[in-house]
Design a protein around this motif. Structure first.
Motif, PDB file in Angstrom:
ATOM      1  N   SER A   1     -20.691 -18.875 -72.716  1.00 51.21           N
ATOM      2  CA  SER A   1     -22.129 -18.625 -72.653  1.00 51.21           C
ATOM      3  C   SER A   1     -22.431 -17.292 -71.970  1.00 51.21           C
ATOM      4  O   SER A   1     -23.348 -16.561 -72.373  1.00 51.21           O
ATOM      5  CB  SER A   1     -22.824 -19.762 -71.905  1.00 51.21           C
ATOM      6  N   GLN A   2     -21.659 -16.963 -70.949  1.00 52.68           N
ATOM      7  CA  GLN A   2     -21.840 -15.685 -70.275  1.00 52.68           C
ATOM      8  C   GLN A   2     -21.457 -14.520 -71.195  1.00 52.68           C
ATOM      9  O   GLN A   2     -22.126 -13.476 -71.210  1.00 52.68           O
ATOM     10  CB  GLN A   2     -21.005 -15.641 -68.995  1.00 52.68           C
ATOM     11  N   ILE A   3     -20.400 -14.702 -71.949  1.00 50.13           N
ATOM     12  CA  ILE A   3     -19.980 -13.663 -72.901  1.00 50.13           C
ATOM     13  C   ILE A   3     -21.043 -13.471 -73.972  1.00 50.13           C
ATOM     14  O   ILE A   3     -21.328 -12.342 -74.399  1.00 50.13           O
ATOM     15  CB  ILE A   3     -18.624 -14.034 -73.520  1.00 50.13           C
ATOM     16  N   ALA A   4     -21.667 -14.573 -74.397  1.00 47.68           N
ATOM     17  CA  ALA A   4     -22.724 -14.480 -75.402  1.00 47.68           C
ATOM     18  C   ALA A   4     -23.882 -13.641 -74.887  1.00 47.68           C
ATOM     19  O   ALA A   4     -24.465 -12.831 -75.625  1.00 47.68           O
ATOM     20  CB  ALA A   4     -23.209 -15.878 -75.783  1.00 47.68           C
ATOM     21  N   ILE A   5     -24.221 -13.816 -73.612  1.00 48.20           N
ATOM     22  CA  ILE A   5     -25.305 -13.009 -73.027  1.00 48.20           C
ATOM     23  C   ILE A   5     -24.928 -11.535 -73.020  1.00 48.20           C
ATOM     24  O   ILE A   5     -25.767 -10.650 -73.288  1.00 48.20           O
ATOM     25  CB  ILE A   5     -25.622 -13.514 -71.613  1.00 48.20           C
ATOM     26  N   LEU A   6     -23.671 -11.224 -72.705  1.00 47.43           N
ATOM     27  CA  LEU A   6     -23.225  -9.835 -72.729  1.00 47.43           C
ATOM     28  C   LEU A   6     -23.375  -9.234 -74.126  1.00 47.43           C
ATOM     29  O   LEU A   6     -23.831  -8.087 -74.275  1.00 47.43           O
ATOM     30  CB  LEU A   6     -21.771  -9.751 -72.270  1.00 47.43           C
ATOM     31  N   TYR A   7     -23.005  -9.999 -75.141  1.00 46.47           N
ATOM     32  CA  TYR A   7     -23.140  -9.503 -76.512  1.00 46.47           C
ATOM     33  C   TYR A   7     -24.612  -9.315 -76.879  1.00 46.47           C
ATOM     34  O   TYR A   7     -24.980  -8.345 -77.557  1.00 46.47           O
ATOM     35  CB  TYR A   7     -22.463 -10.468 -77.494  1.00 46.47           C
ATOM     36  N   VAL A   8     -25.457 -10.256 -76.442  1.00 44.88           N
ATOM     37  CA  VAL A   8     -26.889 -10.137 -76.722  1.00 44.88           C
ATOM     38  C   VAL A   8     -27.468  -8.886 -76.064  1.00 44.88           C
ATOM     39  O   VAL A   8     -28.291  -8.184 -76.657  1.00 44.88           O
ATOM     40  CB  VAL A   8     -27.632 -11.399 -76.240  1.00 44.88           C
ATOM     41  N   CYS A   9     -27.041  -8.588 -74.841  1.00 53.40           N
ATOM     42  CA  CYS A   9     -27.513  -7.383 -74.150  1.00 53.40           C
ATOM     43  C   CYS A   9     -27.144  -6.127 -74.935  1.00 53.40           C
ATOM     44  O   CYS A   9     -27.959  -5.195 -75.076  1.00 53.40           O
ATOM     45  CB  CYS A   9     -26.927  -7.311 -72.744  1.00 53.40           C
ATOM     46  N   GLY A  10     -25.921  -6.088 -75.445  1.00 55.61           N
ATOM     47  CA  GLY A  10     -25.512  -4.936 -76.238  1.00 55.61           C
ATOM     48  C   GLY A  10     -26.304  -4.800 -77.516  1.00 55.61           C
ATOM     49  O   GLY A  10     -26.747  -3.699 -77.887  1.00 55.61           O
ATOM     50  N   LEU A  11     -26.529  -5.927 -78.217  1.00 49.13           N
ATOM     51  CA  LEU A  11     -27.282  -5.892 -79.460  1.00 49.13           C
ATOM     52  C   LEU A  11     -28.740  -5.512 -79.210  1.00 49.13           C
ATOM     53  O   LEU A  11     -29.315  -4.680 -79.924  1.00 49.13           O
ATOM     54  CB  LEU A  11     -27.198  -7.256 -80.149  1.00 49.13           C
ATOM     55  N   ALA A  12     -29.344  -6.122 -78.183  1.00 51.29           N
ATOM     56  CA  ALA A  12     -30.740  -5.810 -77.865  1.00 51.29           C
ATOM     57  C   ALA A  12     -30.898  -4.344 -77.474  1.00 51.29           C
ATOM     58  O   ALA A  12     -31.875  -3.682 -77.864  1.00 51.29           O
ATOM     59  CB  ALA A  12     -31.232  -6.720 -76.739  1.00 51.29           C
ATOM     60  N   SER A  13     -29.947  -3.828 -76.712  1.00 49.70           N
ATOM     61  CA  SER A  13     -29.995  -2.419 -76.319  1.00 49.70           C
ATOM     62  C   SER A  13     -29.919  -1.511 -77.537  1.00 49.70           C
ATOM     63  O   SER A  13     -30.663  -0.531 -77.643  1.00 49.70           O
ATOM     64  CB  SER A  13     -28.841  -2.115 -75.362  1.00 49.70           C
ATOM     65  N   SER A  14     -29.044  -1.851 -78.472  1.00 49.21           N
ATOM     66  CA  SER A  14     -28.909  -1.046 -79.685  1.00 49.21           C
ATOM     67  C   SER A  14     -30.192  -1.055 -80.497  1.00 49.21           C
ATOM     68  O   SER A  14     -30.635  -0.016 -81.009  1.00 49.21           O
ATOM     69  CB  SER A  14     -27.743  -1.570 -80.530  1.00 49.21           C
ATOM     70  N   VAL A  15     -30.833  -2.230 -80.586  1.00 50.13           N
ATOM     71  CA  VAL A  15     -32.082  -2.339 -81.359  1.00 50.13           C
ATOM     72  C   VAL A  15     -33.207  -1.573 -80.673  1.00 50.13           C
ATOM     73  O   VAL A  15     -33.988  -0.858 -81.318  1.00 50.13           O
ATOM     74  CB  VAL A  15     -32.458  -3.820 -81.540  1.00 50.13           C
ATOM     75  N   LEU A  16     -33.308  -1.698 -79.353  1.00 49.36           N
ATOM     76  CA  LEU A  16     -34.392  -1.050 -78.618  1.00 49.36           C
ATOM     77  C   LEU A  16     -34.265   0.471 -78.615  1.00 49.36           C
ATOM     78  O   LEU A  16     -35.257   1.195 -78.684  1.00 49.36           O
ATOM     79  CB  LEU A  16     -34.440  -1.572 -77.179  1.00 49.36           C
ATOM     80  N   PHE A  17     -33.018   0.958 -78.516  1.00 44.86           N
ATOM     81  CA  PHE A  17     -32.815   2.402 -78.440  1.00 44.86           C
ATOM     82  C   PHE A  17     -32.794   3.070 -79.812  1.00 44.86           C
ATOM     83  O   PHE A  17     -32.865   4.300 -79.888  1.00 44.86           O
ATOM     84  CB  PHE A  17     -31.506   2.714 -77.714  1.00 44.86           C
ATOM     85  N   ALA A  18     -32.680   2.288 -80.887  1.00 41.93           N
ATOM     86  CA  ALA A  18     -32.574   2.880 -82.224  1.00 41.93           C
ATOM     87  C   ALA A  18     -33.764   3.768 -82.576  1.00 41.93           C
ATOM     88  O   ALA A  18     -33.579   4.901 -83.048  1.00 41.93           O
ATOM     89  CB  ALA A  18     -32.383   1.776 -83.269  1.00 41.93           C
ATOM     90  N   PRO A  19     -35.028   3.324 -82.380  1.00 44.22           N
ATOM     91  CA  PRO A  19     -36.148   4.232 -82.703  1.00 44.22           C
ATOM     92  C   PRO A  19     -36.168   5.481 -81.834  1.00 44.22           C
ATOM     93  O   PRO A  19     -36.514   6.572 -82.303  1.00 44.22           O
ATOM     94  CB  PRO A  19     -37.387   3.355 -82.444  1.00 44.22           C
ATOM     95  N   VAL A  20     -35.793   5.328 -80.560  1.00 42.45           N
ATOM     96  CA  VAL A  20     -35.791   6.476 -79.650  1.00 42.45           C
ATOM     97  C   VAL A  20     -34.723   7.481 -80.058  1.00 42.45           C
ATOM     98  O   VAL A  20     -34.942   8.698 -80.037  1.00 42.45           O
ATOM     99  CB  VAL A  20     -35.573   6.008 -78.201  1.00 42.45           C
ATOM    100  N   ALA A  21     -33.548   6.963 -80.442  1.00 40.47           N
ATOM    101  CA  ALA A  21     -32.437   7.846 -80.791  1.00 40.47           C
ATOM    102  C   ALA A  21     -32.729   8.690 -82.019  1.00 40.47           C
ATOM    103  O   ALA A  21     -32.138   9.762 -82.196  1.00 40.47           O
ATOM    104  CB  ALA A  21     -31.172   7.017 -81.020  1.00 40.47           C
TER     105      ALA A  21
END
Length: 428
Positions: A78-98
Motif C-alpha cells: 500500500s505504501q508503494i502504491a502511494i509512491l507510484y500515485v505521487c509520481g503519476l500525479a506529479s507527471s500529470v500536474l507538471f505536464a501542462p507547465v512543461a
C-alpha cells in the motif's frame, strides 16, 4: 522461469534485428538522403542525438528495479502504491507547465533543469525515509514531463530558427530517435540486471548509474551554446560585456542600502527613484532607436557602459571613510540604474550562461570578502572595503569598454549589428 526469460529475450532480439534490417531496406526517402548529405545538419543532429539519447538511457535505467527497490526497503504494498500515485500525479500536474515553460525560461535551460531534477530524483533512492522517496517520485514526475517536451522544443527551435534547415528534415531526426529508443530500452534492462544482480550491487545501482549519463547529457546541452560562442568572436565579446555588466549590478544591489541608509533617507522613496531611473533608461532606448534618431544598439551599449563606469568612479570618491558624500552616491546610483536599462533584457543571448557562472562566482566571492572585512573591522574600515569594491566595479566596466572597442573594430561594416534601414560604410 529464469531459463524462460533468457530464451524469450534471445528470440525477441533476433526478431527485432531481422525486422529492422528489412524496414531499412524498404524505407529510404529523398528527404532522408538529402539530409544525410548535408554536413551542417549532420553535426547539429549528432549533437542533439547524443544529449537526448543519454537522457532516454537514464530514464530507461530506472524502470526495471523501481518496485523492487521499495520492497528492498521493506515498505508495504500500500505504501508503494502511494509512491507510484505521487509520481503519476506529479507527471500529470507538471505536464501542462512543461509545455510552455521553455518559451519563458529558455529551451536549453529547461533541458538542464531536467538533468538536475532527475539526478536529484536518483539520489533520493539512497534514502529509506518515506518522505524523501515521495520527494523523489515528485521530481521523477516532473522529469518525465520535461523529457517528453523540452528536448523536442530545443531541437525544433535549433533546426528551424537557428540553422534554418528544411522542416521536412525534422522527421529524419525523430525517426532516428524512435529507432534508437527501443534499442536503448533493451540495453538498459541488460545493464540494470548486470549491476543489480550479476554484480550484486542491489536494486539501487541502476539509479546511481543513471546520474553520470544525466551529467554527460547536460554537458552536451551546454556544448551547443559553447560552440555558438566560440564560432563567432562577436558573440563572445557581446556576451562578455553583458556578463560583466550583470556581475557589477549584483554588487550594486547589495551595497546601495548600506551606503545610503546611515544618512537617514526614506529607503522606499529612494527605491522608487531608482526604479524611475530604470524606467527612464528603458524609454530612452526606445526613443534612441526610433525612426527620428536611429541610433545603433552598439553605440547605446557603449554609452551604457560609460555611464556605469562613471557611476562607480564617482562612488569610489563619494564613499571615502570619514568623508561620505551621500548626495553624490545617490546620483551615481541613479545613473547606474539609468544605464542598466539602456539595452533591454530581450537582447541577451542564451550563450551568456558560459560567462555568467565564473563572473557571478567572482561577484559572490567579492561580497563574501567584503562581509569578512566588515565583520572583522570597525565602522570606518568597513567604508574602506565598500570603496574598494566600487573601485573594482569601475575596473570591470573599463574591461567591458575595451571589449566594446574590439567589437566596433570587428563589426564596423557588419549588417547584423545595425538596425534595419541604416546604411553601411561605403553604401550610397
Amino acid at each position: 522461469m529464469f531459463v524462460t526469460a533468457y530464451l524469450a529475450f534471445i528470440v525477441l532480439t533476433g526478431l527485432c534485428v531481422t525486422l529492422e534490417i528489412t524496414a531499412r531496406r524498404l524505407t529510404s526517402s529523398q528527404a532522408i538522403q538529402t539530409a544525410v548529405a548535408n554536413p551542417a545538419f549532420r553535426r547539429f543532429q549528432k549533437l542533439f542525438l547524443k544529449a537526448y539519447l543519454l537522457a532516454l538511457w537514464a530514464d530507461w535505467l530506472q524502470g526495471p528495479y523501481l518496485y523492487k527497490l521499495y520492497r528492498h526497503y521493506n515498505f508495504l504494498e500500500s505504501q508503494i502504491a502511494i509512491l507510484y500515485v505521487c509520481g503519476l500525479a506529479s507527471s500529470v500536474l507538471f505536464a501542462p507547465v512543461a509545455s510552455w515553460l521553455p518559451q519563458f525560461l529558455g529551451r536549453r535551460q529547461m533541458c538542464l533543469l531536467f538533468c538536475l531534477a532527475y539526478s536529484v530524483c536518483c539520489f533520493t533512492k539512497l534514502s529509506q525515509e518515506y518522505f524523501m522517496l515521495i520527494l523523489g517520485r515528485v521530481l521523477g514526475g516532473l522529469s518525465t514531463s520535461l523529457l517528453t517536451t523540452v528536448f523536442e522544443a530545443w531541437y525544433v527551435h535549433g533546426h528551424v530558427d537557428v540553422h534554418d534547415f528544411p522542416k521536412e528534415w525534422i522527421p529524419v531526426t525523430f525517426g532516428k530517435v524512435a529507432n534508437w529508443n527501443h534499442g536503448l530500452a533493451v540495453g538498459a534492462g541488460l545493464v540494470a540486471n548486470l549491476f543489480a544482480e550479476w554484480l550484486g550491487l542491489g536494486p539501487v545501482a541502476p539509479f546511481l548509474l543513471a546520474i553520470p549519463s544525466l551529467a554527460v547529457c547536460a554537458w552536451f546541452v551546454c556544448l551547443d551554446g559553447l560552440r555558438c560562442l566560440l564560432s563567432d568572436r562577436r558573440v563572445m565579446l557581446l556576451g562578455g560585456v553583458q556578463a560583466l555588466f550583470e556581475s557589477v549590478l549584483y554588487i550594486f544591489v547589495f551595497l546601495w542600502t548600506p551606503v545610503l541608509d546611515p544618512h537617514g533617507p526614506p529607503l522606499g522613496i529612494v527605491f522608487s527613484c531608482l526604479m524611475a531611473a530604470s524606467m527612464a533608461g528603458s524609454t530612452l532606448f526606445r526613443l534612441a532607436t526610433s525612426a527620428p534618431y536611429r541610433l545603433q544598439p552598439g553605440h547605446l551599449l557603449c554609452l551604457a557602459v560609460l555611464l556605469a563606469f562613471f557611476s562607480f568612479f564617482m562612488l569610489t570618491f563619494s564613499t571615502v571613510p570619514g568623508q561620505p558624500r551621500p548626495r553624490e552616491s545617490l546620483l551615481a546610483f541613479l545613473l547606474l540604474e539609468l544605464a542598466c536599462r539602456v539595452v533591454p533584457m530581450e537582447r541577451r543571448a542564451a550563450v551568456l550562461a558560459w560567462f555568467r557562472l565564473p563572473l557571478h562566482l567572482l561577484a559572490c566571492l567579492g561580497l563574501l570578502a567584503l562581509h569578512g572585512e566588515v565583520s572583522g573591522s570597525g565602522a570606518g574600515e568597513a567604508g574602506s572595503g565598500t570603496r574598494h569594491m566600487f573601485a573594482g566595479c569601475a575596473g570591470t566596466m573599463l574591461a567591458a569598454l575595451l571589449a566594446i572597442v574590439s567589437l566596433f573594430t570587428l563589426g564596423r561594416n557588419d549588417a547584423d549589428l545595425r538596425l534595419e534601414g541604416t546604411k553601411l560604410e561605403g553604401e550610397i
